[in-house]
Design an enzyme around this catalytic site. Structure first.
Site, short mmCIF file in Angstrom:
data_model
loop_
_atom_site.label_atom_id
_atom_site.label_comp_id
_atom_site.label_asym_id
_atom_site.label_seq_id
_atom_site.Cartn_x
_atom_site.Cartn_y
_atom_site.Cartn_z
N LYS A 202 0.84 -1.21 0.00
CA LYS A 202 0.00 0.00 0.00
C LYS A 202 0.88 1.26 0.00
CE LYS A 202 -3.32 2.86 0.54
NZ LYS A 202 -4.24 3.16 -0.56
N CYS A 256 -3.57 10.77 1.13
CA CYS A 256 -2.88 9.49 0.89
C CYS A 256 -1.49 9.72 0.32
CB CYS A 256 -3.69 8.62 -0.07
SG CYS A 256 -5.14 7.91 0.69
#
Ligand SMILES: NC(=O)c1ccc[n+]([C@@H]2O[C@H](COP(=O)([O-])OP(=O)(O)OC[C@H]3O[C@@H](n4cnc5c(N)ncnc54)[C@H](O)[C@@H]3O)[C@@H](O)[C@H]2O)c1
Length: 402
Positions: A202, A256
């Site tokens: 991720k 993010c």
């Protein structure tokens, strides 16, 4: 696994809980925010996401989704709470730890515990230690895994079902148990690995995007100095069959891509040289843009003997959204307001009001301004015809440098 419990009902937790509720699970949604719990129990939603309102309403009406403030017994537990960073850029995993601790009393043999929150490498193994320290009798009896989320807000319900997922357990049995859950509703491929690889995967995805944008941003500053149109340059370079350069902008924002690379850098400072430089380059690009505008204002005063009117076009962190989190455009607008004596008109067509900025309609701002600063490439901006006599500083390709 019949009864599943989600901790955290935000942009990721709520859609995932709703999708699970529509695939035969009895879903309990836990959130520490009473407004969130109350809203969901009324069959309504507190976030903006297309079609989610209908899905939540149906799930609540059918009795498949119920929201509560405190955890209870279930067969599977999913942690989907925030993971911001602290002042020193280290990940703040206190929300993950507190969510983990809150379910420890309810865990029983055969249960599945999954972390979905974007987390630093080793977080899942550390949370396993936290669990087993309090409940040593569960060692080898429960399943613990990490499964990151990679949806695009605005398209969450489609991507939740159709994207591939990476699933890593603390042991192969845990991976298989987590695969069993996700295969109930994911049509994309489910890729097996271990917990720390899934965590790193991720972080790698977002660091990869960040580094590629940093390359484009660096090129834009070089081209500015060299008198080259960077948009033309990138379009020509991309004619090479194996080159695919992204577009530059006024920095990188969002919660993010502008955040997750720091989780790698703070844990591996000596090794993560490129990742760190990319983060710094993208942050520097915002300062570079602000400096350019302040200089243009000074030049205007010298040439016209009055302060200019400056239009800051866009505040969001990327085109055509209303999300201002970690937005470089917002940062640049604030710097121009505080560092110049110009009249600054701030524009963001995707929101109606903002606590810190007085917003102006984009057509009116463009028409009034002496200096137009393109910060975000929103579609309506690209349709504005160019007027003679204005200085336009294009940091995001609205005019493609023409
Ligand atoms: N939003 C995205 O696009 C996206 C995409 C991929 C990954 N992620 C990651 O997913 C995670 C969740 O992100 P989000 O955008 O859904 O966050 P969010 O802020 O929208 O929602 C988090 C929710 O968790 C609740 N919460 C906090 N502590 C809790 C606790 N101890 N128990 C129960 N609830 C608690 C909060 O009240 C909040 O409603 C983060 O790690 C984020 O980085 C987000």
């Amino acid at each position: 696994m019949k009864k599943v419990l989600f901790l955290g009902l935000g942009y990721i937790g709520l859609p995932t809980a709703a999708v699970a509720a529509n695939h035969g699970f009895e879903v309990i949604g836990v959130d520490v925010n009473p407004v969130v719990v109350e809203t969901i129990n009324q069959g309504k939603i507190h976030i903006v996401e297309p079609d989610l309102d209908q899905m939540v309403k149906e799930a609540v009406q059918k009795g498949n989704l119920r929201s509560v403030l405190k955890p209870e017994q279930a067969d599977a537990f999913f942690v989907v709470v925030p993971t911001p960073f602290k002042q020193n850029h280290r990940a703040d995993i206190t929300y993950v730890e507190s969510a983990t601790r809150s379910v420890i009393p309810f865990l029983k043999e055969g249960d599945l515990f999954v972390i979905e929150s974007t987390s630093p490498v080793l977080t899942t193994e550390r949370m396993a230690e936290v669990i087993f320290k309090e409940r040593p009798e569960l060692k080898g009896k429960i399943y613990i895994a990490y499964c990151p989320e990679r949806v695009l807000p605005g398209n969450t319900l489609y991507e939740l079902v159709h994207n591939d997922r990476v699933i890593g357990g603390i042991n192969p049995e845990s991976t298989e148990k987590a695969i069993e859950f996700y295969s109930a509703f994911v049509q994309g491929k489910l890729h097996r690995t271990n917990a720390r690889t899934a965590e790193m995967c991720k972080l790698t995805e977002n660091s990869s995007r960040d580094s590629q944008i940093a390359f484009a941003n660096e090129l834009s500053m070089i081209c500015d100095k060299a008198g080259i149109n960077v948009w033309e340059l990138i379009s020509l370079a991309n004619k090479h069959p194996r080159v695919n350069i992204l577009q530059p902008g006024c920095g990188v924002g969002g919660h993010c891509i502008a955040v997750d690379p720091w989780f790698i850098v703070s844990d591996y400072p000596e090794q993560a040289q490129i990742i760190k430089r990319a983060r710094e380059t993208n942050d520097y690009k915002a300062d570079w843009c602000a400096n350019r505008v302040v200089e243009a204002c000074q030049q205007f005063v010298t040439e016209n003997d009055r302060e200019p009117i400056v239009a800051c076009m866009g505040l969001a962190f990327k085109p055509n959204i209303d999300d201002l989190r970690e937005s470089p455009a917002k940062y640049i607008a604030s710097r121009i307001i505080s560092e110049s004596r110009a009249e600054v008109l701030v524009v963001e067509p995707n929101i109606s009001k903002h606590p810190s900025f007085n917003l102006t309609d984009y057509r009116e701002a463009y028409q009034k301004a002496d200096i137009v600063v393109w910060l975000v490439c929103h579609t309506p901006f690209m349709e504005l015809p160019r007027e003679e006599g204005k200085m336009e500083l294009d940091f995001c390709g609205v005019r493609k440098g023409i």
